[in-house]
Design an enzyme around this catalytic site. Structure first.
Site, PDB file in Angstrom:
ATOM      1  N   ASP A  21     -30.974  75.568 -41.272  1.00 41.74           N
ATOM      2  CA  ASP A  21     -30.668  74.801 -42.477  1.00 41.74           C
ATOM      3  C   ASP A  21     -30.340  73.334 -42.203  1.00 41.74           C
ATOM      4  O   ASP A  21     -29.373  72.790 -42.729  1.00 41.74           O
ATOM      5  CB  ASP A  21     -29.550  75.477 -43.293  1.00 41.74           C
ATOM      6  CG  ASP A  21     -28.239  75.620 -42.523  1.00 41.74           C
ATOM      7  OD1 ASP A  21     -28.183  75.252 -41.326  1.00 41.74           O
ATOM      8  OD2 ASP A  21     -27.257  76.086 -43.131  1.00 41.74           O
TER       9      ASP A  21
ATOM     10  N   HIS B 234     -23.061  59.419 -49.849  1.00 36.55           N
ATOM     11  CA  HIS B 234     -22.622  60.130 -51.066  1.00 36.55           C
ATOM     12  C   HIS B 234     -23.395  61.440 -51.215  1.00 36.55           C
ATOM     13  O   HIS B 234     -22.798  62.510 -51.400  1.00 36.55           O
ATOM     14  CB  HIS B 234     -22.839  59.232 -52.295  1.00 36.55           C
ATOM     15  CG  HIS B 234     -22.587  59.911 -53.612  1.00 36.55           C
ATOM     16  ND1 HIS B 234     -21.510  59.612 -54.420  1.00 36.55           N
ATOM     17  CD2 HIS B 234     -23.281  60.887 -54.264  1.00 36.55           C
ATOM     18  CE1 HIS B 234     -21.549  60.376 -55.508  1.00 36.55           C
ATOM     19  NE2 HIS B 234     -22.616  61.161 -55.431  1.00 36.55           N
ATOM     20  N   GLU B 235     -24.698  61.348 -51.134  1.00 36.66           N
ATOM     21  CA  GLU B 235     -25.525  62.549 -51.329  1.00 36.66           C
ATOM     22  C   GLU B 235     -25.230  63.601 -50.267  1.00 36.66           C
ATOM     23  O   GLU B 235     -25.045  64.774 -50.561  1.00 36.66           O
ATOM     24  CB  GLU B 235     -27.011  62.183 -51.316  1.00 36.66           C
ATOM     25  CG  GLU B 235     -27.451  61.297 -52.473  1.00 36.66           C
ATOM     26  CD  GLU B 235     -27.046  61.841 -53.832  1.00 36.66           C
ATOM     27  OE1 GLU B 235     -26.992  63.074 -54.007  1.00 36.66           O
ATOM     28  OE2 GLU B 235     -26.770  61.020 -54.727  1.00 36.66           O
TER      29      GLU B 235
ATOM     30  N   ARG C  60     -20.661  73.334 -49.341  1.00 33.69           N
ATOM     31  CA  ARG C  60     -20.627  74.372 -48.314  1.00 33.69           C
ATOM     32  C   ARG C  60     -19.195  74.764 -47.933  1.00 33.69           C
ATOM     33  O   ARG C  60     -18.913  75.924 -47.673  1.00 33.69           O
ATOM     34  CB  ARG C  60     -21.377  73.894 -47.075  1.00 33.69           C
ATOM     35  CG  ARG C  60     -22.894  73.999 -47.191  1.00 33.69           C
ATOM     36  CD  ARG C  60     -23.369  75.434 -47.126  1.00 33.69           C
ATOM     37  NE  ARG C  60     -24.817  75.560 -47.288  1.00 33.69           N
ATOM     38  CZ  ARG C  60     -25.698  75.385 -46.309  1.00 33.69           C
ATOM     39  NH1 ARG C  60     -25.279  75.069 -45.093  1.00 33.69           N
ATOM     40  NH2 ARG C  60     -26.981  75.532 -46.544  1.00 33.69           N
TER      41      ARG C  60
ATOM     42  N   THR D 274     -16.331  74.486 -49.695  1.00 31.32           N
ATOM     43  CA  THR D 274     -15.515  75.103 -50.741  1.00 31.32           C
ATOM     44  C   THR D 274     -16.026  76.515 -50.973  1.00 31.32           C
ATOM     45  O   THR D 274     -17.197  76.698 -51.329  1.00 31.32           O
ATOM     46  CB  THR D 274     -15.621  74.296 -52.057  1.00 31.32           C
ATOM     47  OG1 THR D 274     -15.256  72.939 -51.801  1.00 31.32           O
ATOM     48  CG2 THR D 274     -14.711  74.897 -53.123  1.00 31.32           C
TER      49      THR D 274
ATOM     50  N   GLY E 250     -16.522  78.968 -48.791  1.00 33.89           N
ATOM     51  CA  GLY E 250     -17.079  79.716 -47.665  1.00 33.89           C
ATOM     52  C   GLY E 250     -18.584  79.788 -47.588  1.00 33.89           C
ATOM     53  O   GLY E 250     -19.146  80.836 -47.283  1.00 33.89           O
TER      54      GLY E 250
ATOM     55  N   GLU F  81     -18.268  64.772 -57.199  1.00 31.82           N
ATOM     56  CA  GLU F  81     -18.718  63.375 -57.252  1.00 31.82           C
ATOM     57  C   GLU F  81     -17.669  62.459 -56.633  1.00 31.82           C
ATOM     58  O   GLU F  81     -17.991  61.482 -55.951  1.00 31.82           O
ATOM     59  CB  GLU F  81     -19.012  62.962 -58.693  1.00 31.82           C
ATOM     60  CG  GLU F  81     -20.162  63.727 -59.342  1.00 31.82           C
ATOM     61  CD  GLU F  81     -21.465  63.627 -58.574  1.00 31.82           C
ATOM     62  OE1 GLU F  81     -21.669  62.639 -57.839  1.00 31.82           O
ATOM     63  OE2 GLU F  81     -22.292  64.558 -58.690  1.00 31.82           O
TER      64      GLU F  81
END
Ligand code: NAG
Ligand code: NAG
Ligand code: NAG
Ligand code: NAG
Ligand code: NAG
Ligand code: NAG
Ligand code: NAG
Ligand code: NAG
Ligand code: NAG
Ligand code: NAG
Ligand code: ZN
Length: 607
Positions: A356, A407-408, A416, A418, A420, A436
């Site tokens: 990933d 930012h992105e 990812r 928050t 788990g 944001e």
């Protein structure tokens, strides 16, 4: 146009549970940049930490200094150098071997090596320079005072050592004559080693392996591989007007042990690697090295449209590749690791699911004047869509506005970490607003460069507008930025909500920097103690603590707990004072401001 352009984060809807492999060998801890080098070995999980004793360095100004042989009629470079080291370090001439010397038009250089019983110590080197008047102008030394010296008779043969080196490094001995050398170790001892060159043809690697002649272990590794270099806008800068620079070896080997172009098995010579694959149009449409040895030097031409293939497309792809890799490396140091669901093709057996790496679509054709980031669960690659901005002539490229890329990328981090790794735990409007906010706040973090905490805006270059894209600059000044928690009663759009959170975090940042100062090395050294370091630790620690779909109140509580966990609550009152200053005090609830701080704390903010 002040409010029209938003960095919309697209929402990934599927809820898939991540499969998390068992955590593997911890690979953490402080890296002493000055004295060690960590290297991964392609084809294996092997990580070698090589030690390089600290060097002392003295310089002697325009006129240079005298030395013990100054008054000799005839100047002899080698004799003068050896004699100088002898007197300066108080060592015997027998412990100093002259390696080489040469002179150029301004100076005469001698290079010496420490030795014991005529066996050189590989990593103990001295260099001395004399000017044309034969005065000493500089002296550097990494000579050591070893605590123990092993027997100089090897217990294992060179042939056995060759076999061990070939096995450890997945390569072949290249028939270059082996030698016996000492290596100064981190613990102060010396190791006696067979020094063996190993080549790994498939991966174009050449190593010098130091195999302990008594234990058979690989104790040191020299990598003759070339450095990688990139012409980019350094992450600490905001606009291309601040100047591109060629950065050599910006990769952090602790975070990216095989560098940015290898997954440990295959090596690329393009903007595709273990952490990021950066292209235009289709995923193989990458930028290739402009010269051998991973040189990516494309000089952006601001007078041409960004889509001008030579050189602007390449300049943009290289910058985006550099930024995403740099964010990978910074956040890795602070806890966004393999087992914390980060983005890597190979996880090197260190936990989590691989496969990933971040896909970065530069100059993506699906939009303009914006950017998006799509975060699927752990084990699936996210995609960053970077657009062109059409408000100026020539147009501008979002991939060259560093804070947009950062930012992105931060959307990936927060989605990812928050909940788990499911990427499904920032779904409520309030938690998306927090998302944001974190994204702006981390982009700001990368661009604050000293202890003077400046007001900060995002997007000024692509808009050609110093006001950037948000309503107000982030500021500790409530006139400059009046946003408070209570504004959530009327704000409904996620970026607007994000501005409230990002501004609170700007205030938290300023408070921590006021308390602890600023650590210039925070990007690569999470053991530093500046307020900027403390802030990023709390930022990332809190993500893993907070619940799925957090509220502002819960996100604040996660910061307070993160501080309790890591710093025994030593920033408790600063954090409360800063949050409370923007209405997120102890009794804040239901979007109603409260400025109360806990008993025993001072409500007056620190800066
Ligand atoms: C090293 O020398 C041996 C014997 O001459 C030879 O067979 C081998 O191919 C050489 N290895 C390399 C890497 O050149
Ligand atoms: C390495 O490249 C080969 C050939 O392209 C491919 O089959 C293999 O899957 C790759 N392995 C990794 C780990 O990238
Ligand atoms: C360049 O990148 C692509 C992936 O986008 C990869 O498949 C290819 O092997 C790379 N090229 C080289 C020469 O490594
Ligand atoms: C490097 O890239 C070029 C394309 O520019 C490709 O032809 C070549 O095979 C690559 N070399 C290596 C060693 O990957
Ligand atoms: C590859 O990139 C070039 C340069 O931007 C672009 O013109 C071309 O359309 C791209 N090719 C594909 C297949 O996307
Ligand atoms: C940017 O704005 C300034 C005035 O604020 C203008 O002079 C300049 O031409 C603009 N640049 C571009 C590329 O549009
Ligand atoms: C460039 O960046 C600086 C510092 O981040 C900012 O203050 C300024 O407004 C920017 N200028 C332009 C033209 O984007
Ligand atoms: C806050 O900003 C306002 C408006 O720019 C300015 O007048 C005021 O002096 C600032 N306050 C402080 C404390 O800097
Ligand atoms: C917030 O609203 C909830 C639901 O209406 C209510 O139960 C709670 O008491 C409120 N809390 C405060 C502090 O007003
Ligand atoms: C609270 O902070 C203010 C401003 O820094 C300071 O003057 C005051 O002494 C502090 N009070 C306490 C009780 O610490
Ligand atoms: Zn966003």
């Amino acid at each position: 146009m002040k409010f029209s352009y938003r960095f919309v984060q697209s929402i990934y809807l599927a809820v898939v549970s991540a499969s998390i492999a068992a955590a593997a060998p911890a690979f953490e801890g402080a890296l002493k940049h000055a004295t060690t080098q960590v290297r991964g070995v392609p084809g294996s999980d092997l990580i070698v930490e090589s030690y390089h004793p600290p060097s002392l360095f003295e310089t002697f100004g325009v006129n240079g200094g005298d030395h013990s042989l100054s008054d000799r009629a005839e100047f002899n470079l080698k004799d003068a150098a050896v004699s100088f080291v002898q007197s300066r370090l108080g060592v015997d001439a027998g412990t100093i071997a002259h390696r080489t010397s040469y002179a150029n038009d301004v100076a005469q250089h001698a290079y010496l090596q420490q030795q014991i019983n005529n066996i050189p110590i590989a990593n103990a080197i001295a260099n001395i320079a004399f000017n044309k008047a034969n005065k000493v102008v500089s002296f550097g030394s990494s000579f050591v005072k070893p605590s123990t010296v092993p027997s100089t008779t090897p217990s294992i043969s060179a042939d056995d050592a060759i076999a061990k080196a070939e096995k450890a490094l997945f390569g072949t001995y290249n028939n270059h004559t082996t030698s016996l050398q000492f290596v100064a170790q981190k613990d102060g001892s010396l190791a006696l080693a067979h020094v063996i060159q190993i080549q790994n043809n498939a991966k174009a690697q050449l190593y010098e392996a130091f195999i302990d002649a008594h234990s058979g272990e690989l104790v040191q590794l020299t990598d003759f591989g070339a450095d990688a270099s990139y012409r980019v806008l350094p992450i600490t800068k905001q606009n291309v007007t601040q100047g591109f620079q060629v950065l050599t070896d910006p990769q952090d080997r602790l975070a990216s042990p095989f560098g940015w172009h290898s997954d440990g098995v295959n090596t690329t010579n393009n903007t595709s690697g273990n952490n990021a694959n950066t292209w235009v149009g289709v995923s193989g449409n990458v930028t290739y090295q402009s010269a051998p040895h991973l040189t990516f030097n494309y000089v952006q031409d601001p007078s041409q449209q960004p889509q001008t293939y030579e050189p602007n497309v390449d300049a943009a792809r290289v910058n985006a590749f550099y930024l995403v890799n740099t964010v990978h490396d910074i956040t890795y140091r602070y806890g966004f690791t393999e087992d914390a669901f980060n983005f890597q093709y190979s996880n090197f057996g260190k936990g989590g699911a691989g496969g990933d790496q971040v896909y970065v679509s530069v100059q993506d054709s699906t939009g303009t004047n914006n950017a998006r980031f799509v975060t699927p669960p752990e084990g699936q690659s996210p995609t960053m869509y970077m657009y062109l901005f059409t408000l100026t002539d020539p147009w501008r490229d979002g991939s060259l506005q560093n804070d947009i890329v950062v930012h992105e990328n931060t959307h990936g981090l927060t989605n990812r970490m928050t909940g788990g790794g499911t990427a499904a735990c920032l779904q409520t409007t309030e938690s998306q607003g927090l998302g944001e906010g974190w994204s702006d706040a981390f982009a700001e973090w990368t661009e604050q460069t000293n202890d003077v905490v400046l007001d900060w805006v995002t997007g000024p270059y692509v808009l050609n507008n110093t006001a950037g894209v948000r309503h107000y600059p982030y500021s500790t000044n409530a006139t400059t930025n009046p946003f408070r928690y209570g504004d959530l009663q009327t704000l409904t759009e996620v970026h607007d909500i994000g501005e409230v959170w990002a501004n609170m975090l700007h205030n938290v940042y300023a408070g921590l920097v006021a308390d602890h100062g600023f650590s210039p090395n925070a990007h690569t050294d999470p053991t530093t103690t500046g307020g900027n370091t403390v802030y990023l630790h709390l930022f990332i620690d809190a993500l893993a603590l907070q619940p799925c779909n957090p509220t502002f109140v819960q996100a604040r509580d996660a910061w307070i707990q993160a501080d309790a966990n890591r710093y025994h609550g030593s920033n408790f009152c600063t954090l409360w004072a800063e949050f409370a200053s923007r209405g997120l005090g102890v009794n804040a609830a239901n979007y109603t401001d409260d400025t109360t701080v806990p008993a025993g704390c001072n409500a007056t903010v620190a800066f």
